[in-house]
Design an enzyme around this catalytic site. Structure first.
Site, PDB file in Angstrom:
ATOM      1  CB  VAL A 185     -14.943  80.768  57.543  1.00 13.19           C
ATOM      2  CG1 VAL A 185     -15.147  81.385  56.167  1.00 13.19           C
ATOM      3  CG2 VAL A 185     -14.378  81.707  58.660  1.00 13.19           C
ATOM      4  CG  HIS A 186     -20.866  78.382  56.550  1.00 11.35           C
ATOM      5  ND1 HIS A 186     -21.247  79.217  57.830  1.00 11.35           N
ATOM      6  CD2 HIS A 186     -22.192  78.331  56.168  1.00 11.35           C
ATOM      7  CE1 HIS A 186     -22.460  79.737  57.764  1.00 11.35           C
ATOM      8  NE2 HIS A 186     -22.943  79.367  56.705  1.00 11.35           N
TER       9      HIS A 186
END
Length: 351
Positions: free
Chosen positions: A199-200
């Protein structure tokens, strides 16, 4: 032919490796690293593991707001272009490094070549979408990974300089899959007995509600979740005071070969990364995408990928289904020779 290649982020290092190797057989390449990803685990280790030559220039731009980061890159890249006087500037993907490199070159009348041209999520709220569209419209050579990308460009009136080359990520995977198989597994993990998560994107990390929902879903899953966490993600987890589930193992970002090994043996991957969606497709690993849209529509059409956004219930439901999901597989992303085609087209280019 003197080519100035610009990279700055993890996905670009992966794409650059096969292209740089092919390009250097017939051209002089000057490699510029903007420093967009500056953590050693997301930068230096990729050059080492993928055999990429050391950058001729490391601009050390670092983090910042969208405008600040892009502006600093633009000024620094222009300076390098004026000094090196290349015949072409080569950019990759959809990051701020991509846009800054393309703009800097176009403004001093140096032709731009764009690897991964024509991708569209049709979501202008994504900074990456803005970067893609603008870079495509100022490029002289547009290297498309898929037929869909070619069609997207045609709908925007772009036909000149468009080439269907296949995807260089296939080249990278074919080159490194055997090496990745030799990586040591993480202790306590069994093949098919864990989920892999990344997740970024700002739409997930910078919005507390979305990040809480995603982490809440991870905590409710039936298997361990291995979570190589981007530095910005760690920052926001701490800022929001979000506690992770007992089954979630947060680790540092991984070198490419280790990440490839983990991905290839996961029950499924949960991600908001475009590159990981595609890698999962190529490796035939089910993917649950933590976004409402994707630029890699082929992964959804062929049944390997499903879009769930940040909806906790959907994430849990689709991840439970993912383990048994088998999609169609085809050569929609190419045959592993995209880099050779790109190098040949650049070598033969005449303005």
């Amino acid at each position: 032919m003197k080519v100035l290649s610009i990279v700055g982020a993890r996905p670009q290092f992966i794409k650059c490796a096969p292209v740089s190797a092919a390009l250097r057989r017939s051209c002089q390449e000057v490699l510029v690293h903007t420093g967009q990803h500056y953590d050693a685990n997301m930068s230096d280790v990729f050059f080492r593991d993928l055999g990429i030559p050391a950058p001729d220039y490391h601009l050390g731009i670092g983090s910042g707001s969208q405008g600040e980061q892009t502006g600093r890159m633009l000024a620094a890249i222009e300076e390098v272009i004026l000094k090196e006087e290349p015949d072409m500037v080569l950019v990759y993907g959809d990051t701020n490094s991509t846009l800054a490199g393309g703009l800097a070159a176009a403004k001093v009348h140096v032709p731009v070549a764009h690897v991964e041209a024509g991708l569209r999520s049709f979501d202008r709220a994504m900074p990456e979408e803005i970067n893609r569209v603008l870079t495509d419209h100022l490029s002289a050579l547009l290297f498309c990974p898929t037929d869909t990308a070619v069609q997207n460009l045609a709908l925007e009136g772009i036909a000149g300089g468009v080439h269907l080359t296949g995807d260089v990520m296939v080249d990278a995977l074919q080159r490194n899959r055997c090496l990745a198989a030799g990586c040591a597994p993480m202790p306590g993990l069994e093949e098919g007995g864990y989920y892999l998560a990344t997740v970024h994107r700002a739409s997930n990390t910078d919005q507390e509600g979305n990040l809480r929902s995603i982490m809440g879903a991870f905590a409710a899953l039936d298997l361990p979740v291995v979570f190589p966490a981007h530095p910005r993600t760690r920052k926001y987890l701490a800022a929001y005071g979000i506690e992770v589930g007992a089954n979630v193992q947060i680790i540092d970002p991984l070198p490419y070969l280790d990440m490839l090994h983990l991905l290839s043996h996961a029950r499924a991957v949960l991600t908001d990364s475009g590159g990981v969606q595609k890698e999962a497709y190529i490796l035939e690993v089910p993917c649950v995408t933590l976004r409402e849209n994707t630029e890699w529509v082929e992964t959804v059409e062929d049944g390997w990928n499903v879009l769930v956004g940040a909806d906790r219930s959907k994430i849990i439901e689709e991840t439970a289904r993912a383990g048994g999901r088998i999609g169609r597989h085809s050569a929609r992303f190419g045959d592993g020779h995209a880099a050779e085609r790109i190098a040949a087209i650049i070598t033969d280019y005449e303005p």
